[in-house]
Design a protein around this motif. Structure first.
Motif, PDB file in Angstrom:
ATOM      1  N   PHE A 179      73.391  -8.810 -34.361  1.00 34.57           N
ATOM      2  CA  PHE A 179      72.599  -8.036 -35.328  1.00 34.57           C
ATOM      3  C   PHE A 179      73.661  -8.449 -36.368  1.00 34.57           C
ATOM      4  O   PHE A 179      74.446 -10.064 -36.203  1.00 34.57           O
ATOM      5  CB  PHE A 179      73.248  -6.028 -35.216  1.00 34.57           C
ATOM      6  N   THR A 194      67.728   1.176 -30.620  1.00 35.61           N
ATOM      7  CA  THR A 194      68.369   1.873 -32.322  1.00 35.61           C
ATOM      8  C   THR A 194      67.164   1.076 -33.218  1.00 35.61           C
ATOM      9  O   THR A 194      66.306   0.326 -32.880  1.00 35.61           O
ATOM     10  CB  THR A 194      69.071   0.817 -32.523  1.00 35.61           C
ATOM     11  N   GLU A 214      66.008  -1.117 -36.307  1.00 34.98           N
ATOM     12  CA  GLU A 214      66.392  -2.303 -37.307  1.00 34.98           C
ATOM     13  C   GLU A 214      67.273  -2.338 -38.702  1.00 34.98           C
ATOM     14  O   GLU A 214      66.515  -0.919 -38.979  1.00 34.98           O
ATOM     15  CB  GLU A 214      65.119  -3.761 -37.898  1.00 34.98           C
ATOM     16  N   GLN A 215      67.695  -2.860 -38.193  1.00 35.68           N
ATOM     17  CA  GLN A 215      68.931  -2.749 -39.751  1.00 35.68           C
ATOM     18  C   GLN A 215      68.614  -3.294 -41.058  1.00 35.68           C
ATOM     19  O   GLN A 215      69.582  -4.756 -41.144  1.00 35.68           O
ATOM     20  CB  GLN A 215      70.914  -2.759 -39.132  1.00 35.68           C
ATOM     21  N   ASP A 216      67.405  -2.859 -41.488  1.00 35.89           N
ATOM     22  CA  ASP A 216      66.991  -3.077 -42.553  1.00 35.89           C
ATOM     23  C   ASP A 216      67.481  -2.727 -43.719  1.00 35.89           C
ATOM     24  O   ASP A 216      66.891  -2.940 -44.654  1.00 35.89           O
ATOM     25  CB  ASP A 216      65.254  -3.200 -42.220  1.00 35.89           C
ATOM     26  N   LEU A 244      72.293   5.535 -41.486  1.00 30.87           N
ATOM     27  CA  LEU A 244      72.050   6.183 -40.659  1.00 30.87           C
ATOM     28  C   LEU A 244      70.514   6.383 -39.676  1.00 30.87           C
ATOM     29  O   LEU A 244      70.136   7.157 -40.433  1.00 30.87           O
ATOM     30  CB  LEU A 244      72.966   6.878 -39.991  1.00 30.87           C
ATOM     31  N   GLY A 245      70.026   5.538 -39.443  1.00 34.55           N
ATOM     32  CA  GLY A 245      68.897   5.430 -38.882  1.00 34.55           C
ATOM     33  C   GLY A 245      67.727   5.407 -37.977  1.00 34.55           C
ATOM     34  O   GLY A 245      66.709   5.778 -36.897  1.00 34.55           O
ATOM     35  N   SER A 291      76.598   3.767 -36.070  1.00 33.37           N
ATOM     36  CA  SER A 291      75.740   2.407 -36.785  1.00 33.37           C
ATOM     37  C   SER A 291      74.604   1.990 -36.968  1.00 33.37           C
ATOM     38  O   SER A 291      74.676   2.113 -34.845  1.00 33.37           O
ATOM     39  CB  SER A 291      76.814   1.395 -37.435  1.00 33.37           C
ATOM     40  N   ASP A 292      73.523   1.058 -36.847  1.00 33.19           N
ATOM     41  CA  ASP A 292      72.341   1.022 -36.247  1.00 33.19           C
ATOM     42  C   ASP A 292      72.449  -0.248 -35.300  1.00 33.19           C
ATOM     43  O   ASP A 292      71.598  -0.787 -35.219  1.00 33.19           O
ATOM     44  CB  ASP A 292      71.659   1.001 -37.729  1.00 33.19           C
ATOM     45  N   ASP A 293      73.576  -1.045 -35.979  1.00 32.59           N
ATOM     46  CA  ASP A 293      74.650  -2.083 -35.307  1.00 32.59           C
ATOM     47  C   ASP A 293      75.503  -1.914 -34.058  1.00 32.59           C
ATOM     48  O   ASP A 293      75.779  -2.831 -33.730  1.00 32.59           O
ATOM     49  CB  ASP A 293      74.865  -3.634 -35.529  1.00 32.59           C
ATOM     50  N   ARG A 325      59.479   0.954 -40.393  1.00 28.20           N
ATOM     51  CA  ARG A 325      60.287   0.658 -39.433  1.00 28.20           C
ATOM     52  C   ARG A 325      60.359   0.337 -38.254  1.00 28.20           C
ATOM     53  O   ARG A 325      60.211   0.982 -37.231  1.00 28.20           O
ATOM     54  CB  ARG A 325      61.777   1.379 -39.907  1.00 28.20           C
TER      55      ARG A 325
END
Lengths: 307, 110
Positions: free
Chosen positions: A67, A127, A129-131, A135-136, A231-233, A293
């Motif tokens: 990440f 999770t 993608e942390q794009d 918070l996803g 957190s998404d990562d 996403r």
């Protein structure tokens, strides 16, 4: 014959039945888990045309879980996990799944002993993608597992799905596969096609506003919050165990983390056997995005066992 | 034995203007080949270039791995020393009218 077997330390976090069909740690490669594609056997090497485009699911790969901010997460043991992915596209929940809105991985096996208990276990994480910031968690619609099975009489797909979110609203409840009472035409979105009810429930079967589908019913008392993290990562490795009885073609139980859901008394939907696949035993995983996403399912290791 | 993996990233996919293949993690591999097949090609040359990334989000041209297809057929793009992520960007010829259709295989070897 007396066997002396060295016990791999990684197995101690699983609860296998007496005979281990496969113990797949993805630090050693894909171990036969691959993308799900349709049958390219018609004119021009084209697949059948149908209501669902099965040619564009997201690719499956070996991942270091890297990440932007923490760098490489690695896997539960070692560096690599099997990563299922989607493309960044989704339809509203009640519509037919968009091409690329799911990603799959499966392994193709066949039965080798009289029907008994069959169990799947894995350590996994998920999770998006942390794009984007925030918070996803709510962008992951679902992930699931099923066995694609056929014996001398029936094909059937017992499986479980964690319905995480519907159109941006968290649901976070377990479901099991059952398509009783649905016609084959309803199952395939009004087309009188090739597929039978209960087969390929990850994309077939009408979907309803409360989250159930023609092929997925809620597990009794099946609400469960999983350790998604803040957190998404940041990913935490989670445990799943799913057991069915091939002798009675019925469910036994689902374990998720420290909770065990009793599925006895429930059954998948049985349909007449298909041609060419008697003895089929395919474990299959999938993940589905809820919005535009990419979402990912990471699998550190898998054990499939029988008794 | 060396690990090996081929993935079909796109199959008979139309390239309207630019198409980037899905982000692919390849950190375990030491070498990669993108096989590009143009089934149809209208309006000029199709340009293919490899991109690498630190995180699968931000993409940078690798700089050396690129190829041009001037008609229907195949191109091979080899790349090594690429870190953890790979994708291929295809730039369709201007005025192609969407008649460019491609298949992309990615072959990875340890």
């Amino acid at each position: 014959m007396n066997h002396t077997i060295a016990f791999p330390p990684g197995l101690s976090r699983f609860q296998p039945l007496g005979t281990i069909l496969c113990y797949d740690d993805f630090d050693t490669g894909a171990n036969g888990w691959l993308d799900l594609k349709p049958n390219y056997r018609f004119e021009g090497f084209e697949p059948r045309k149908g209501a669902v485009d099965m040619t564009r699911w997201g690719p499956t790969m070996l991942s270091s879980a890297t990440f932007a901010f923490p760098g490489t997460h690695g896997s539960m043991t070692g560096t690599y996990s099997l990563k299922l992915t989607t493309r960044p596209v989704a339809n509203p929940y009640q519509a037919i799944p968009a091409p690329g809105s799911l990603g799959h991985a499966l392994k193709r096996l066949s039965v080798h002993r009289p029907a008994g208990l069959l169990q799947f276990e894995m350590w996994y994480a998920y999770t998006p993608e942390q794009d984007r910031i925030g918070l996803g968690e709510k962008d992951i619609r679902a992930f699931g597992f099923l066995f694609d099975l056929q014996d001398a009489e029936y094909r059937y797909m017992p499986g479980v799905r964690y319905l995480n979110a519907v159109d941006g609203e968290l649901v976070q409840r377990w479901q099991y596969c059952n398509a009783d009472g649905v016609t084959d035409a309803e199952w395939e979105y009004g087309t009188e096609g090739w597929c039978k009810r209960g087969i390929d429930p990850q994309w077939f079967g009408r979907r309803y506003a409360d989250g159930h589908t023609d092929g997925f019913k809620y597990v009794p008392d099946g609400a469960q919050r999983l350790c998604y993290n803040e957190s998404d990562d940041k990913i935490n490795w989670l445990y799943l165990r799913f057991q069915v009885d091939l002798a009675t073609r019925s469910y036994v139980e689902l374990q998720s983390g420290d909770r065990v859901f009793d599925l006895r008394g429930l059954s998948p939907t049985l349909v007449p056997a298909y041609a060419n696949i008697e003895g089929l035993l395919n474990p299959l995983l999938w993940v589905e995005t809820d919005t535009d996403r990419r979402v990912f399912l990471y699998v550190d290791s898998i054990v499939v066992s029988v008794a | 034995m060396r690990a090996f993996q081929t993935t079909v990233l796109e199959r008979k996919e139309a390239v309207e203007r630019t198409l980037a293949t899905e982000p692919f993690e390849a950190g375990w591999a030491g070498e990669a080949i993108f096989f590009v097949e143009a089934h149809e090609l209208a309006g000029g040359s199709l340009l293919a270039r490899v991109q690498i990334s630190p995180d699968g989000i931000r993409w940078i041209d690798e700089g050396t791995a690129r190829a041009s297809l001037d008609g229907p057929g195949h191109a091979v793009i080899r790349v090594t020393h690429f870190g953890g992520w790979l994708r291929l960007v295809l730039d369709a010829p201007p005025g192609g009218g969407g008649a460019t259709q491609i298949t992309v295989h990615l072959a990875l070897k340890e």
